[in-house]
Design a protein around this motif. Structure first.
Motif, short mmCIF file in Angstrom:
data_model
loop_
_atom_site.label_atom_id
_atom_site.label_comp_id
_atom_site.label_asym_id
_atom_site.label_seq_id
_atom_site.Cartn_x
_atom_site.Cartn_y
_atom_site.Cartn_z
N UNK A 233 23.92 46.60 -37.59
CA UNK A 233 24.56 45.49 -38.31
C UNK A 233 25.56 44.74 -37.45
N UNK A 234 25.86 45.29 -36.26
CA UNK A 234 26.80 44.59 -35.39
C UNK A 234 26.63 44.97 -33.94
N UNK A 248 24.45 52.98 -41.11
CA UNK A 248 24.79 54.37 -41.47
C UNK A 248 26.21 54.73 -41.07
N UNK A 249 26.93 53.79 -40.47
CA UNK A 249 28.31 54.04 -40.11
C UNK A 249 28.53 54.46 -38.67
N UNK A 250 27.46 54.59 -37.88
CA UNK A 250 27.62 54.95 -36.48
C UNK A 250 28.28 53.80 -35.73
N UNK A 251 29.10 54.13 -34.75
CA UNK A 251 29.83 53.12 -33.96
C UNK A 251 29.91 53.67 -32.54
N UNK A 252 29.02 53.18 -31.66
CA UNK A 252 28.92 53.73 -30.31
C UNK A 252 29.06 52.62 -29.27
N UNK A 253 29.56 53.00 -28.09
CA UNK A 253 29.70 52.04 -27.00
C UNK A 253 28.66 52.35 -25.92
N UNK A 254 28.09 51.27 -25.37
CA UNK A 254 27.10 51.37 -24.31
C UNK A 254 27.46 50.39 -23.20
N UNK A 255 26.86 50.59 -22.04
CA UNK A 255 27.08 49.65 -20.94
C UNK A 255 26.31 48.35 -21.16
N UNK A 256 25.17 48.44 -21.85
CA UNK A 256 24.34 47.25 -22.11
C UNK A 256 23.47 47.52 -23.34
N UNK A 257 22.97 46.44 -23.90
CA UNK A 257 22.12 46.51 -25.10
C UNK A 257 20.92 45.60 -24.91
N UNK A 258 19.75 46.07 -25.37
CA UNK A 258 18.54 45.26 -25.38
C UNK A 258 18.16 44.97 -26.82
N UNK A 259 18.01 43.70 -27.15
CA UNK A 259 17.60 43.28 -28.49
C UNK A 259 16.08 43.14 -28.48
N UNK A 265 15.07 39.34 -34.19
CA UNK A 265 15.82 39.17 -32.95
C UNK A 265 16.95 38.15 -33.11
N UNK A 266 16.68 37.06 -33.80
CA UNK A 266 17.67 36.00 -33.93
C UNK A 266 18.91 36.41 -34.68
N UNK A 267 18.80 37.38 -35.58
CA UNK A 267 19.95 37.77 -36.40
C UNK A 267 21.08 38.32 -35.54
N UNK A 268 20.73 39.12 -34.55
CA UNK A 268 21.75 39.68 -33.66
C UNK A 268 21.95 38.81 -32.41
N UNK A 269 20.91 38.08 -32.03
CA UNK A 269 20.97 37.31 -30.79
C UNK A 269 21.74 36.01 -30.90
N UNK A 270 21.90 35.49 -32.11
CA UNK A 270 22.50 34.17 -32.27
C UNK A 270 23.92 34.11 -31.70
N UNK A 271 24.70 35.14 -31.92
CA UNK A 271 26.09 35.11 -31.43
C UNK A 271 26.16 35.19 -29.91
N UNK A 379 24.14 41.93 -22.71
CA UNK A 379 23.21 41.88 -23.84
C UNK A 379 21.95 41.13 -23.40
N UNK A 380 20.79 41.75 -23.61
CA UNK A 380 19.51 41.21 -23.15
C UNK A 380 18.55 41.08 -24.34
N UNK A 381 17.73 40.04 -24.29
CA UNK A 381 16.72 39.81 -25.32
C UNK A 381 15.34 40.21 -24.81
N UNK A 382 14.52 40.71 -25.72
CA UNK A 382 13.13 41.06 -25.38
C UNK A 382 12.30 40.92 -26.64
N UNK A 383 11.76 39.72 -26.85
CA UNK A 383 10.98 39.52 -28.07
C UNK A 383 10.36 38.15 -28.12
N UNK A 384 9.78 37.83 -29.28
CA UNK A 384 9.17 36.52 -29.47
C UNK A 384 7.81 36.37 -28.81
N UNK A 385 7.09 37.47 -28.62
CA UNK A 385 5.80 37.43 -27.93
C UNK A 385 4.65 36.94 -28.79
N UNK A 386 4.89 36.67 -30.06
CA UNK A 386 3.79 36.23 -30.92
C UNK A 386 2.70 37.29 -31.01
#
Length: 420
Positions: A233-234, A248-259, A265-271, A379-386
């Motif tokens: 959700x965030x 579920x309430x988990x809150x973790x930190x990572x060096x990078x994230x792949x969407x 994809x757009x819901x998280x990628x827009x920001x 933050x990296x995107x990987x989607x929209x392949x139709x």
């Protein structure tokens, strides 16, 4: 893209999405020594990766917006039996997608997009071969026959023209032009209604659900954590890392994230600057018994029906339905596929359907996927392949893992900038 300050190679990466693209990215990140966590709102292969046709067809991987789409006309796309269907009550977001899709359905824009696909298509199989060499326990199958079948030679001319355009764009594909009788010699499952065909060479196919689960097993066996049933959700870039919050309430930190969340994809990628609309292009499938299981895929392009042998049954898939990903399965669409295929197949029991399914292909208005760094260097995107997430998913993961770990964008990804 503006210059971005280099960041250290990430050690811990969260991949959001457990479909083909997300899991392939996770696997190739592991190849480069990265610790990976994969999170999915539902589970492995729960989206478009399960019930699709499973074709690995770089020879005919082309942009979805094309001039032929415009010939359907308004009346056709509003019919539930049409191969391309738009519900009459389209929302503003869908209308925005359709307007962009229409603008890109020209010959000039198709050629530009086709040239973007060619470097990816040339390398698509090498990524599958790397997965096999690395221990993924599911096979790709050589398509000993791959037949596109038509009722008439006039119908066949459409694909012949497309193959000529593919060739003129610089992509090679071998094929034979067959009569109906020659097609039935190659594939006895075709009915006497078939009067013309094209046999494609050099393609493959998989059982997509089985393959993606095997890929997940390999990722897990190599040390990744797979977290299913908890929606993200965030995603918050905090400068030195990225915080990922789940329902579920988990809150973790990572060096990078792949969407790699497909239609979402757009819901998280827009920001993070991803403004391209990612629209659900829903496809349907089911499984049937047939007297003679084909030795490879069978395609009925005029009807937009794709058939794939899976064990002792035939998967029959088709349709492109632009509507909400959460909408329930529409039985009219299943029946439309069955009735379209009925006169074209011999010995097929289209009334003994099992595994009826609908899944959402993530489509973009220009027909090109969104792959690479967003406005955030973490933050990296990987989607929209139709329709091509299965064919190009492994190579997408390989190239994106290279970019994430080295900071250098492979040339193949240049046309797929998520910020375009």
């Amino acid at each position: 893209m503006p210059a971005i300050e280099p960041t250290p190679a990430p050690q811990r990466v969260a991949v959001l999405g457990a479909g083909m693209v997300g899991l392939a990215t996770a696997w190739f990140l592991q190849e480069r020594g990265v610790q990976v966590t994969v999170l999915d709102r539902t589970g492995v292969a729960a989206g478009a990766s399960w019930g699709n046709a499973g074709w690995l067809t770089p020879g005919i991987t082309t942009p979805l917006p094309e001039p032929a789409v415009l010939r359907y006309g308004l009346r056709a796309v509003l019919s539930p039996s049409s191969p391309v269907y738009v519900p009459p009550r389209a929302d503003a977001r869908l209308l925005r997608f359709l307007a962009g899709f229409t603008r890109h359905s020209t010959a000039a824009k198709w050629r530009t997009a086709m040239r973007a696909y060619i470097p990816m298509n040339r390398r698509a199989f090498e990524a599958f071969d790397a997965l096999a060499a690395g221990g993924v326990q599911s096979m790709t199958h050589e398509a000993k026959s791959f037949v596109a079948a038509y009722r008439t030679e006039a119908e066949r001319s459409v694909l012949l023209d497309e193959l000529a355009h593919i060739h003129s764009a610089g992509q090679e594909i071998e094929f034979d032009v067959l009569t109906g009788a020659e097609a039935r010699e190659v594939e006895p499952s075709l009915s006497d209604t078939i009067g013309a065909a094209i046999r494609l060479h050099g393609q493959r196919f998989i059982n997509p659900g089985e393959y993606v689960h095997a890929l997940a097993d390999s990722v897990r066996a190599r040390g990744a954590s797979l977290v299913n049933g908890s929606a993200v959700v965030g995603v918050h870039d905090e400068g030195s890392g990225v915080r990922v919050v789940t329902s579920a309430g988990a809150d973790e930190r990572y060096d990078a994230v792949v969407l790699a969340t497909g239609t979402w994809l757009g819901e998280l990628g827009r920001r993070f600057g991803v403004r391209t609309v990612v629209q659900a292009g829903r496809g349907y499938s089911f499984s049937i018994p047939i007297e003679h299981v084909p030795s490879g895929p069978v395609y009925f392009p005029a009807q937009r029906v794709a058939c794939t042998p899976l064990g002792d049954r035939l998967r029959v898939a088709g349709m492109m339905e632009f509507r909400s990903a959460e909408a329930p399965l529409d039985r009219r669409r299943v029946l439309a596929i069955a009735e379209a295929a009925r006169p074209l197949l011999r010995g097929a029991d289209l009334d003994a359907r099992t595994d009826e399914w609908v899944g959402s292909r993530p489509c973009t208005p220009d027909g090109l996927p969104l792959i690479g760094r967003t406005r955030s260097p973490r933050v990296f995107a990987a989607g929209g392949h139709g329709m091509w997430g299965i064919t190009l998913g492994p190579l997408t993961g390989d190239l994106l893992a290279e970019q994430i770990t080295t900071g250098r964008q492979p040339a193949e990804l240049d046309p797929f900038d998520p910020l375009r």
